[in-house]
Design a protein around this motif. Structure first.
Motif, mmCIF file in Angstrom:
data_model
loop_
_atom_site.group_PDB
_atom_site.id
_atom_site.type_symbol
_atom_site.label_atom_id
_atom_site.label_comp_id
_atom_site.label_asym_id
_atom_site.label_seq_id
_atom_site.Cartn_x
_atom_site.Cartn_y
_atom_site.Cartn_z
ATOM 1 N N PRO A 105 9.887 5.152 5.718
ATOM 2 C CA PRO A 105 8.896 4.172 6.359
ATOM 3 C C PRO A 105 9.124 2.788 5.667
ATOM 4 C CG PRO A 105 7.900 6.082 6.334
ATOM 5 C CD PRO A 105 8.925 6.487 5.709
ATOM 6 N N LEU A 106 9.251 2.885 4.251
ATOM 7 C CA LEU A 106 9.299 1.752 3.426
ATOM 8 C C LEU A 106 10.664 1.060 3.554
ATOM 9 C CD1 LEU A 106 8.277 3.217 0.033
ATOM 10 C CD2 LEU A 106 7.017 1.421 1.211
ATOM 11 N N TRP A 112 0.688 -1.141 -0.074
ATOM 12 C CA TRP A 112 0.078 0.085 -0.031
ATOM 13 C C TRP A 112 0.813 1.416 -0.044
ATOM 14 C CZ3 TRP A 112 -3.478 -2.395 4.580
ATOM 15 C CH2 TRP A 112 -4.105 -3.535 3.973
ATOM 16 N N LEU A 113 1.868 1.070 0.932
ATOM 17 C CA LEU A 113 2.754 2.470 0.729
ATOM 18 C C LEU A 113 3.565 2.520 -0.343
ATOM 19 C CD1 LEU A 113 4.279 2.125 4.543
ATOM 20 C CD2 LEU A 113 2.499 3.771 3.599
ATOM 21 N N GLU A 114 3.983 1.506 -1.339
ATOM 22 C CA GLU A 114 4.746 1.683 -2.218
ATOM 23 C C GLU A 114 3.846 2.195 -3.350
ATOM 24 O OE1 GLU A 114 5.898 -2.357 -3.141
ATOM 25 O OE2 GLU A 114 7.917 -2.021 -1.935
ATOM 26 N N THR A 115 2.447 1.850 -3.526
ATOM 27 C CA THR A 115 1.470 2.480 -4.368
ATOM 28 C C THR A 115 1.301 3.994 -4.074
ATOM 29 O OG1 THR A 115 0.191 0.356 -4.462
ATOM 30 C CG2 THR A 115 -0.926 2.227 -5.052
ATOM 31 N N ARG A 149 2.951 9.708 -5.216
ATOM 32 C CA ARG A 149 2.228 10.975 -4.770
ATOM 33 C C ARG A 149 2.571 11.390 -3.673
ATOM 34 N NH1 ARG A 149 -1.482 7.083 -6.337
ATOM 35 N NH2 ARG A 149 -2.277 7.000 -4.150
ATOM 36 N N ALA A 150 3.367 10.898 -2.797
ATOM 37 C CA ALA A 150 3.682 11.361 -1.671
ATOM 38 C C ALA A 150 5.372 12.137 -1.516
ATOM 39 C CB ALA A 150 3.852 10.429 -0.298
ATOM 40 N N GLY A 151 5.713 11.971 -2.558
ATOM 41 C CA GLY A 151 7.215 12.562 -2.702
ATOM 42 C C GLY A 151 8.020 11.609 -2.121
ATOM 43 N N ASN A 152 9.070 12.122 -1.393
ATOM 44 C CA ASN A 152 10.025 11.295 -0.560
ATOM 45 C C ASN A 152 9.989 10.875 0.926
ATOM 46 O OD1 ASN A 152 10.549 13.638 0.357
ATOM 47 N ND2 ASN A 152 12.576 13.936 -0.211
#
Length: 546
Positions: free
Chosen positions: A262-263, A247-250, A254-257
């Motif tokens: 977290p990833l 979910w975070l990778e998707t 759009r969230a920039g860096n």
């Protein structure tokens, strides 16, 4: 040679100094005058066992000093060397007897024991006393006398006898040990088989006990570990982490860096989670066992402990104990060969002793003939030319000095049966046999001072004269001291001392005086006539001296 004798405060002797000479020395005097005291004093300084009380009444101590000449090669030098005393040409023996019974001795100013004195005595002086002929009557001493005459060396036979005794004892001990092992053979074979079958290893009991405890406690913790494993697996935390990462990778584009950290953390968490899963799975695998394995482990653990209790050893010592039992079995299996070897060694030792004993027997039989011939030659001048002295060598029980018994027998008249000395010979004959035998035995013993105490008792006239002449011949080139009551013997002395007892101021003392030519006539006349000395007695004394 005994050169001088100095006596202080011994019995009835106050102070007395005597200077002896080579040749035949005679001491005469009335009965009880103190002649035996001189011998007691000499025996005291030489370490002989005699009277217990020797100190003169009223004195604190008694003292005797004897001085001997000690030429090179004298046998006494070996005794001195063994005692650590430097040998000189002069040997000084001094011994003190205190009134309380204590005794102290010195040799050349070195403190010594009575044993050293007696060792020197054996090589310095030989005494033949009034009752010395008892030695002739005791057959147990006859073999030693014959061996002395023959000059036999008994050391080889003694060593062979010692070796034979050792071989016998070794064989007996081996046979007893083998019998003891055979008595427990069944136990040994059963025990070794039992130990070999179990084959316990050092440290195994502790390892088995630890494993048993782990297996017993495994079921109590396995459920919690299994739940933790499910929570960490795809059924739990792993699925959630994977979903969150997807979910975070998707959303990261759009969230920039802002989602990079977290990833990265989630990626690391998945790696750590995988390691945790592997560790938990390995633990579950270790805890996963067949109950039959626990049963087999416990059976072996209990078998090791039971066997250790059975043999009263620690479980870790079972292997060493098994080796010990195997060694005893090996001794049993090889025992017959060992016994055979020891029996051969015993047979060899017996043969060696038999050979040495045979050598001694042959030498003794040869020496017996020579002694008999020597005795015949000695008895003739002693007016016993018709007497027959025979040395009998017969077989006796084996021992360290061979297997011979030796007995001296005599026949005093032609045709008379031979027999033991004490049953055949009279007192006077015994004295002459003794003198003849001592002459034969000591003829090859240079350096000895020979002392004869009334060797002429029981004889008189021509026989006494013959005894005196034999003593005189014996004294040629040697030193002989004779205590005598025989005027015939006294007249043949090269040096003459008179022993007298005197009473002065209520005190009895014994003195010894050297006699010149005139005094010798008076003394021998006294010995011939008694208290009243007649002119006839003096003439007879002069005739004896001439």
């Amino acid at each position: 040679m005994l050169r001088s004798l100095d006596i202080r405060d011994m019995l009835i002797i106050d102070r007395l100094s005597l200077a002896f000479q080579p040749g035949l020395n005679v001491l005469t005097g009335e009965t009880g005058a103190g002649k035996s005291i001189l011998l007691d004093s000499l025996g005291f300084v030489l370490g002989w066992r005699g009277r217990a009380e020797l100190v003169r009444a009223g004195a604190d101590k008694g003292e005797v000093t004897a001085v001997f000449d000690l030429p090179p090669g004298h046998a006494a030098r070996a005794v001195l060397d063994e005692a650590g005393i430097e040998a000189e040409d002069e040997l000084i023996l001094r011994r003190v007897n205190f009134a309380d019974g204590r005794k102290t001795a010195w040799v050349n100013d070195r403190r010594v024991s009575g044993e050293v004195l007696r060792g020197l005595s054996d090589r310095l002086v030989e005494l033949h006393g009034q009752h010395d002929d008892r030695g002739l009557l005791n057959p147990r001493g006859h073999r030693q006398m014959l061996d002395t005459f023959a000059g036999l060396d008994l050391s080889a036979c003694r060593r062979a006898w010692t070796a034979l005794g050792t071989a016998r004892r070794t064989l007996l001990a081996a046979e007893e040990a083998l019998a003891a092992v055979r008595a427990e053979e069944d136990f040994l074979r059963h025990a070794v088989a039992e130990l070999d079958k179990l084959d316990p290893q050092p440290g195994e009991e502790a390892l088995l006990d630890t494993r048993r405890r782990e297996m017993q406690g495994a079921e109590k913790i396995r459920d919690d570990i299994a739940r933790a494993h499910r929570a960490l697996s795809a059924e739990g935390a792993e699925t959630l982490l994977v979903d969150a990462l997807r979910w975070l990778e998707t959303a990261s584009d759009r969230a920039g860096n802002r989602l990079e950290a977290p990833l990265a953390a989630l990626s690391r968490a998945l790696l750590e989670l995988g390691e945790a899963q592997d560790g938990v799975e390995a633990c579950l695998a270790d805890l996963d066992f067949d109950p039959r394995d626990l049963e087999a482990l416990e059976e072996r653990l209990f078998a090791i402990r039971a066997l250790a209790r059975k043999h009263s050893v620690l479980p870790d010592e079972l292997g060493t104990f098994a080796e010990e039992l195997r060694g005893r079995l090996a001794a049993l299996d090889g025992g017959t060969k060992q016994i055979d070897a020891l029996r051969r060694a015993l047979a060899e030792a017996e043969a060696a002793w038999e050979a040495e004993a045979a050598i001694l027997s042959e030498a003794r039989r040869g020496a017996a003939g020579r002694l008999d011939a020597a005795m015949a030659a000695e008895l003739a001048p002693l007016k016993m030319e018709r007497a027959v002295f025979e040395t009998q060598v017969t077989e006796a029980d084996p021992g360290p000095e061979g297997r011979d018994a030796v007995a001296f027998t005599v026949a005093t008249n032609p045709g008379a049966p031979a027999g033991p000395l004490n049953r055949i010979a009279s007192g006077g004959e015994l004295s002459r046999f003794l003198l003849a035998l001592k002459v034969c035995l000591t003829g090859d013993s240079p350096g000895l001072t020979l002392i004869f105490d009334e060797i002429d008792r029981g004889v008189g006239g021509a026989t006494a004269d013959a005894v005196g002449r034999r003593l005189k011949a014996l004294a040629e080139g040697a030193q002989v001291l004779v205590v005598t009551h025989s005027p015939q013997v006294a007249a043949l002395g090269a040096h003459h001392w008179r022993v007298e007892k005197r009473v002065a101021h209520g005190m009895t003392t014994s003195t010894v005086s050297p006699l010149g030519a005139g005094d010798r006539i008076e003394e021998i006349a006294r010995m011939l006539a008694g208290d009243t000395i007649t002119d006839a007695a003096r003439e007879a004394a002069r005739a004896l001296l001439d």
